[in-house]
Design a protein around this motif. Structure first.
Motif, PDB file in Angstrom:
ATOM      1  N   GLU A 295       0.832  -1.210   0.000  1.00 16.43           N
ATOM      2  CA  GLU A 295       0.000   0.000   0.000  1.00 16.43           C
ATOM      3  C   GLU A 295       0.862   1.253   0.000  1.00 16.43           C
ATOM      4  O   GLU A 295       0.642   2.191  -0.786  1.00 16.43           O
ATOM      5  N   LYS A 296       1.870   1.276   0.868  1.00 19.17           N
ATOM      6  CA  LYS A 296       2.716   2.459   1.005  1.00 19.17           C
ATOM      7  C   LYS A 296       3.590   2.694  -0.221  1.00 19.17           C
ATOM      8  O   LYS A 296       3.726   3.840  -0.686  1.00 19.17           O
TER       9      LYS A 296
ATOM     10  N   SER B  31      -0.394   3.525  -3.186  1.00 21.12           N
ATOM     11  CA  SER B  31      -0.649   4.929  -2.861  1.00 21.12           C
ATOM     12  C   SER B  31      -0.168   5.873  -3.961  1.00 21.12           C
ATOM     13  O   SER B  31      -0.444   7.076  -3.919  1.00 21.12           O
TER      14      SER B  31
END
Length: 248
Positions: free
Chosen positions: A186-187, A191
């Motif tokens: 996700e990071k 994102s």
């Protein structure tokens, strides 16, 4: 791993491929194992040739269909290996885009013990990844390897220290390896602007051009596997090793 699980996994991959809201899929296990291997408590039913007298035709059985589903999956495929893995749970890792392991992980491909064959392209992928001598230690000699060796053999992206005492095998616990890996993806990827489109392009360029070749290798291995099943080699080996009383 049984036919029901193979079918569920293949369906999950095919459905995820069509879902525009999904960019990546993370495979993990619950409890202490990533996969404890095939249940061989009934060796005869596991290893007998087909009753109709025809070839076993593994390609068109759930295991073969799962393999083909992994080949055609067009999105990011990640393995968060939480514990020991056996057999196809090992060979599938070579088809994942990212692989993370805990320090508790061991990998074991005991195909020679059961008179099987290298499967899921391991006759090629293992040699490409770690070289012939190390590949044969795992495949021909059935050597089980630990986490440090897994990383040294280039079979994982990194070793991740999760907190087993806290999550106790719950893959959804925030301190499990699965959650840690999901947060990392996700990071560092999801994102970003246009993450889904960018990821799809990367996967297509890095993996898809080899798809047909690997499918061909896999099918060749499965033909050899069917021949061994049809002759009764695998049943004979399983019974002689007394695998009817345990799992791999």
């Amino acid at each position: 791993v049984n036919d029901e699980l193979y079918t569920d996994l293949a369906n999950m991959l095919d459905e995820s491929a069509k879902d525009d809201s999904i960019t990546a899929v993370v495979l993990t296990g619950s409890g202490k194992y990533f996969s404890s291997g095939a249940d061989l408590t009934d060796a005869k039913s596991s290893f007998l040739p087909d009753e109709d007298g025809n070839s076993r035709d593994t390609l068109n059985k759930p295991a073969g269909q799962f393999m083909m589903a992994m080949f055609r999956f067009p999105k990011v495929l990640v393995a968060a290996v939480n514990g020991p893995a056996v057999g196809i749970a090992v060979t599938l890792l070579l088809h994942c885009d990212l692989v993370y392991c805990t320090p508790r992980v061991t990998l074991w491909a005991p195909f020679t013990r059961l008179a099987l064959v290298p499967e899921f392209c391991s006759s090629v992928t293992f040699v490409e990844r770690m070289g012939l001598p190390k590949a044969n230690e795992m495949l021909l000699l059935g050597q089980k390897i630990d986490a440090a060796t897994i990383e040294r053999y280039n079979l994982c992206s990194a070793i991740i220290n999760d907190s087993e005492d806290h999550h106790r095998g719950d893959p959804f616990h925030p301190q499990s390896i699965a959650s840690i890996v999901c947060n990392k993806i996700e990071k560092n990827l999801l994102s970003l602007p246009l993450a889904s489109e960018t990821a799809g392009i990367f996967i297509s360029l890095m993996r898809r051009r080899r798809q047909k070749y690997l499918e061909g290798v896999c099918k060749e291995e499965l033909v050899k596997l069917d021949e061994r099943f049809d002759r009764g080699d695998c049943l004979e080996a399983a019974l002689k090793l007394n695998f009817g009383k345990s799992k791999l």
